[in-house]
Design a protein around this motif. Sequence first.
Motif, mmCIF file in Angstrom:
data_model
loop_
_atom_site.group_PDB
_atom_site.id
_atom_site.type_symbol
_atom_site.label_atom_id
_atom_site.label_comp_id
_atom_site.label_asym_id
_atom_site.label_seq_id
_atom_site.Cartn_x
_atom_site.Cartn_y
_atom_site.Cartn_z
ATOM 1 N N ASP A 148 0.834 -1.198 0.000
ATOM 2 C CA ASP A 148 0.000 0.000 0.000
ATOM 3 C C ASP A 148 0.871 1.252 0.000
ATOM 4 O OD1 ASP A 148 -2.633 1.318 0.256
ATOM 5 O OD2 ASP A 148 -1.778 1.987 2.172
ATOM 6 N N ASN A 181 0.806 3.979 -2.949
ATOM 7 C CA ASN A 181 0.498 5.395 -2.723
ATOM 8 C C ASN A 181 1.639 6.314 -3.195
ATOM 9 O OD1 ASN A 181 -2.025 4.916 -1.611
ATOM 10 N ND2 ASN A 181 -1.186 4.604 0.453
ATOM 11 N N GLN A 215 1.295 9.070 -6.164
ATOM 12 C CA GLN A 215 1.641 10.475 -5.933
ATOM 13 C C GLN A 215 2.607 10.980 -7.010
ATOM 14 O OE1 GLN A 215 3.480 11.183 -2.132
ATOM 15 N NE2 GLN A 215 3.796 13.356 -2.526
#
Length: 801
Positions: free
Chosen positions: A450, A454, A458
């Motif tokens: 995760d 992420n 980004q």
Amino acid sequence: MENSPANYNVPQEETIDVRKFLITVLRNWYWFAISIFITYSIAFLVNRYSEPRYNLTATLIVNDEKKSTAEILINALDRFNARRNVENEIAILKSYKVARKALSELPDFEISYYSIGRVRKPLMYKTAPFKVVVDTSSKNLYGVPVHITILSDKEFLLEIEGSVKKKLLFGERFSNPSFNFTLFRKFQKDEKSPISNKYFFVINDLNELTNAYRSKLSLTTNDKKGTVLILSSTGYVPQMEADYLNKLMEVYIQNGLDEKNQTAINTINFINEQLSTVVDSLSKVEDKMQSFRLNSKIIDISSEGQAIMARMAKVQTDKVNYDLQLRYYKYIKTYIDQRKDFRQVMAPSVMGISDPILNKTVSDLSELYAERNVLMLSAQNNNPALVLVNAKIQSSLDALDENIKEIIKSTEIAQNEVSRRQADIEKEVMQLPITERRYLNIQRDYKLNDQIYNFLLQRRAEADIARASNVADNKILDVASAENPVKVSPKPGRNKIIAIIIGILIPLSILILIEFFNEKIVDPKDIDKITKVPVFGSVGHNEKQSEMPVAENPKSSLAESFRALRTNLQYVMRDPDKKVICVTSTISGEGKTFCAVNLASIIAQSNKKTLLISLDLRKPKVHKVFNMENERGLSTYLIGKTDYNDVIIKTNIHNLYITPAGPIPPNPAELIETKEMETFIQKVRKDFDIIVMDTPPIAIVTDAVLLSRFSDAVIFVVRQNYSTKDVIHLVDDLHTKKDIKNIGILINDIKASSYYGYGRRYNYGYGYGYGYNYAYGQDYYNESPKNLSYMDKVIRFLFRS
């Protein structure tokens, strides 16, 4: 000691006689008129029937990015760099790639349409009454004219030279081994009746069209350090050139923007590749965690487990960072090993790598590759600038390769250290209950994936924002407008001026060449420039049919010229014992006999007993002038067949006697050298006041040289526009080397129309400097005045004394 004439000339340097040349130009005015008429007519036809060509311009600002005050100041000081950047942009604009892309986006350039008029064949752009749709999947010949004759709104006649002549309907496909296309009738708004219904079109080769437009594109800057480029193109249709320039600028700007966005695109592609693997892992871990919670009914973990989990998260974060960095370093290593274009490489900072050396090296390599790409558009492989850039690229790649290897090693060491720390934490996890331990392991995997997911999301979002926020460095300042073309050709005023100048230069050049290569004696000044031998006089052109104009018309200007010659000879032959005058020339046809006969006649008219001896024993002419027989003469006397008194024949002219040459002997030179010849000369010296000898041409035989020993004066006859200047060199040679005394030149057959300038000085020979100076218009002769042409009157008025 013998006296020389008063005008013993000194050779002059070759100079341009401007006055003489101007008179020559005026005399040949009609050639100038004809030449100007022809060239002016050609200029008129060019202006009337040439296809007009127009020049259009557009302006473009290059490198218009927003810069800080410091950057602006640095760029202002670095003029060489700024100039180099502009030159690079010029090379890109003139590159084959950009031009071809621009033309490929202009569908109306694929085919050229022409209208056939009576004289011209103007190019039509978007105005042809039909449209050709080419079948690109089949063969079509480039550059071959296909003639179309519109018969009606539905039918046309198609002709291809040497192969096809066929009627077709609009919309009907034409196909043969060379062409495959369809014609559609096109109606323009407010279409008027065409002047001609005949047209032809040509399918263009995109490669040739690209090269043609590249060659005629002109790019200049507004000043030496300016970044405003002025693009210009010349063609027959203003709208066509405007469309090309505008499309070229659009493609150029888009090309720069695409290159600018390439880094962001490559970054997004790299992140998407990483996300594809992370998403699968994350999905599997999520399913596994969900299943474990349901089966084990674990809602939460103990405080000890949470503490261990917190430390594990910190280790995993470090591991994720090192893992992503290691992937990027291997990505860079692949670019180095495969020699890929570093303009497309992703910047290290995108992956959170803050190493300043690595960031700068990658950035420098990207710039070097960009510079090499620009140079390759116009430079050869051996170009020094390109060789230097390649050397810099190789040096930077070698340095980066060593740096990346070291970074990979240090990153792997750091990654191993994180793995050791992770192993220590996992030992603590082993002390937890089995159910909680299994849950922590699943949760650890989930948070690891995760976190990576992420992070990548980004970075991709940042890359998307960077791509969306990119704007072109260059922008269009002024588009090319078909409403403001500048006509390049034809330029009527300039063409007319050029026609007049050329019309003058052609005959002028011819006259100059004729004058330069003319070796004939045209003007008495030509003699002055070559020799020191004096000129005894000049004789005008004989307008009569008679060989003795002096006797028939004693008051003519020609007679006056011989009187002047007689007067001048008196200064040479002042001693009473000097009686013998030898008249010779270089070759036949110079008027030697004519001058000898008339000189003898004019001397006889002055109450002097004169004898004219025909000594041209090879080709005698004197007896023909007096209509006498030539059975007896000097040749028969010298061999003893005729008495002295028999060869002295009285003429019908008072005081004039002649001695004919007699029959042509086989040995003239030997006869002249005999003692009898010397005796004959001694006798005639006693019996006559003046003896004139007509001798053979001196350049053909040596008789005249042999006879010069008997002569007191030698007259060398040259003829205007007949004798060459080499004759004067021969006279000079005779004077200096053969030691012939009292030799002088007589210029024969002078025509006033040949050169007006000499008349004031020589006046046909009389008044040459011996005390007499006769002039026209003084009633000294009763010759009928000549009818002068208008131009002759103008010349005499302009150049009169």
